[in-house]
Scaffold this motif. Structure first.
Motif, PDB file in Angstrom:
ATOM      1  N   UNK A 150       2.148  14.975   6.125  1.00 48.43           N
ATOM      2  CA  UNK A 150       2.632  13.753   5.500  1.00 48.43           C
ATOM      3  C   UNK A 150       1.835  12.589   6.060  1.00 48.43           C
ATOM      4  N   UNK A 151       1.610  11.574   5.217  1.00 42.72           N
ATOM      5  CA  UNK A 151       0.866  10.401   5.679  1.00 42.72           C
ATOM      6  C   UNK A 151       1.545   9.732   6.869  1.00 42.72           C
ATOM      7  N   UNK A 152       2.856   9.871   6.949  1.00 41.64           N
ATOM      8  CA  UNK A 152       3.591   9.267   8.063  1.00 41.64           C
ATOM      9  C   UNK A 152       3.132   9.855   9.395  1.00 41.64           C
ATOM     10  N   UNK A 153       2.752  11.138   9.383  1.00 44.98           N
ATOM     11  CA  UNK A 153       2.267  11.776  10.613  1.00 44.98           C
ATOM     12  C   UNK A 153       0.985  11.097  11.079  1.00 44.98           C
ATOM     13  N   UNK A 172       2.246   1.372   1.202  1.00 42.43           N
ATOM     14  CA  UNK A 172       0.956   0.986   0.642  1.00 42.43           C
ATOM     15  C   UNK A 172      -0.020   2.152   0.680  1.00 42.43           C
ATOM     16  N   UNK A 173       0.037   2.891   1.750  1.00 39.88           N
ATOM     17  CA  UNK A 173      -0.844   4.056   1.881  1.00 39.88           C
ATOM     18  C   UNK A 173      -0.513   5.101   0.838  1.00 39.88           C
ATOM     19  N   UNK A 174       0.789   5.375   0.656  1.00 32.84           N
ATOM     20  CA  UNK A 174       1.197   6.413  -0.289  1.00 32.84           C
ATOM     21  C   UNK A 174       0.950   6.006  -1.729  1.00 32.84           C
ATOM     22  N   UNK A 175       1.313   4.764  -2.092  1.00 37.28           N
ATOM     23  CA  UNK A 175       1.173   4.320  -3.471  1.00 37.28           C
ATOM     24  C   UNK A 175      -0.287   4.303  -3.913  1.00 37.28           C
ATOM     25  N   UNK A 176      -1.185   3.910  -3.038  1.00 37.49           N
ATOM     26  CA  UNK A 176      -2.599   3.780  -3.388  1.00 37.49           C
ATOM     27  C   UNK A 176      -3.440   4.991  -2.971  1.00 37.49           C
ATOM     28  N   UNK A 177      -2.786   5.980  -2.332  1.00 36.79           N
ATOM     29  CA  UNK A 177      -3.526   7.169  -1.903  1.00 36.79           C
ATOM     30  C   UNK A 177      -4.679   6.824  -0.971  1.00 36.79           C
ATOM     31  N   UNK A 178      -4.427   5.906  -0.035  1.00 35.02           N
ATOM     32  CA  UNK A 178      -5.522   5.392   0.796  1.00 35.02           C
ATOM     33  C   UNK A 178      -6.105   6.431   1.735  1.00 35.02           C
ATOM     34  N   UNK A 179      -5.317   7.417   2.099  1.00 33.17           N
ATOM     35  CA  UNK A 179      -5.820   8.430   3.018  1.00 33.17           C
ATOM     36  C   UNK A 179      -6.380   9.651   2.298  1.00 33.17           C
ATOM     37  N   UNK A 180      -6.410   9.587   0.959  1.00 31.20           N
ATOM     38  CA  UNK A 180      -6.999  10.691   0.207  1.00 31.20           C
ATOM     39  C   UNK A 180      -8.498  10.730   0.449  1.00 31.20           C
ATOM     40  N   UNK A 181      -9.057  11.924   0.450  1.00 27.66           N
ATOM     41  CA  UNK A 181     -10.483  12.076   0.752  1.00 27.66           C
ATOM     42  C   UNK A 181     -11.375  11.513  -0.334  1.00 27.66           C
ATOM     43  N   UNK A 191      -5.636  -4.667  -7.049  1.00 26.79           N
ATOM     44  CA  UNK A 191      -4.283  -5.232  -7.081  1.00 26.79           C
ATOM     45  C   UNK A 191      -3.485  -4.591  -8.200  1.00 26.79           C
ATOM     46  N   UNK A 192      -2.181  -4.853  -8.203  1.00 30.91           N
ATOM     47  CA  UNK A 192      -1.310  -4.242  -9.204  1.00 30.91           C
ATOM     48  C   UNK A 192      -1.675  -4.720 -10.605  1.00 30.91           C
ATOM     49  N   UNK A 193      -2.017  -6.034 -10.755  1.00 33.62           N
ATOM     50  CA  UNK A 193      -2.372  -6.578 -12.067  1.00 33.62           C
ATOM     51  C   UNK A 193      -3.661  -5.958 -12.566  1.00 33.62           C
ATOM     52  N   UNK A 194      -4.648  -5.797 -11.654  1.00 31.14           N
ATOM     53  CA  UNK A 194      -5.912  -5.178 -12.050  1.00 31.14           C
ATOM     54  C   UNK A 194      -5.686  -3.747 -12.485  1.00 31.14           C
TER      55      UNK A 194
END
Length: 220
Positions: A150-153, A172-181, A191-194
């Motif tokens: 889990x990203x929380x780890x 923010x990490x989960x919604x945007x998948x920031x830790x995805x490879x 941004x959300x509007x973009x």
């Protein structure tokens, strides 16, 4: 000059006894100029007999010539005679990093990256660094434990390694998948509007293509 008394000694075996004999002969030449020219001839012969040595540094070949002469070859060579004391001298010990790695599956390099990220003063640049580190940590973690992840780890581990100095919002990490490879390495999060406008534009373009039969009609 006193000739070497090593008729039965082959100092550097990789060159063979014949080269060793030539070196001993050169050392016995009295005229310094002839002795220097003969030494250069021996270097040329070594290169001819060993084509692979043509790529070697000439200084190494001259050093080997001095070594084969037991450091008695007195010539005007292109390189100075190496110090005899350096032969057989043990190299300086290689320094290894000390201290136990907190999380071995991440490695010490992750800890160094976190140390560098802590030093970043700009908030956006520091966040980009956290995202990059999180991507690496996730890839390392997944190789050790594919089932329980889990990203929380990752965020907890970043917090632990940085002693609470690095933080990014979990949602923010989960919604945007920031830790995805597959996240872009420039770390520019739309941004959300973009994001919504891009989605509408893509759907609109798809609908237009469907209405037009997938291509534009040619005007007469």
């Amino acid at each position: 000059m006193e000739q070497l008394n090593r008729k039965n000694t082959n100092i550097l075996k990789e060159y063979g006894k014949n080269i060793q004999g030539l070196v001993e002969y050169v050392c016995g030449i009295e005229d310094r100029a002839k002795r220097t020219a003969s030494a250069q001839t021996v270097i040329d012969i070594i290169k001819q007999l060993n084509p692979a040595l043509k790529q070697e540094n000439d200084q190494k070949l001259w050093d080997d010539l001095y070594i084969m002469s037991d450091f008695k070859l007195d010539v005007d060579g292109p390189f100075p005679m190496p110090e005899k004391d350096l032969l057989g001298k043990k190299p300086l010990p290689v320094g290894y990093p000390r201290g136990e790695v907190r999380f071995k599956h991440y490695g010490r390099n992750i800890e160094k990256l976190i140390e560098k990220a802590i030093e970043i003063e700009n908030d956006e640049e520091q966040e980009a660094a956290i995202i990059y580190i999180g991507q690496l940590m996730r890839s390392f973690h997944s190789t050790w434990n594919r089932d329980n992840f889990d990203d929380a780890i990752i965020l907890d581990d970043i917090k632990t390694l940085s002693k609470g100095k690095l933080h990014i919002d979990l949602e923010k990490v989960k919604e945007n998948g920031l830790f995805e490879s597959n996240t872009r390495r420039d770390f520019k999060v739309p941004s959300a509007t973009e994001h919504s406008s891009n989605g509408r534009n893509k759907r609109g373009n798809n609908n237009n293509r469907r209405r037009n039969g997938g291509h534009k009609k040619r005007r007469n």
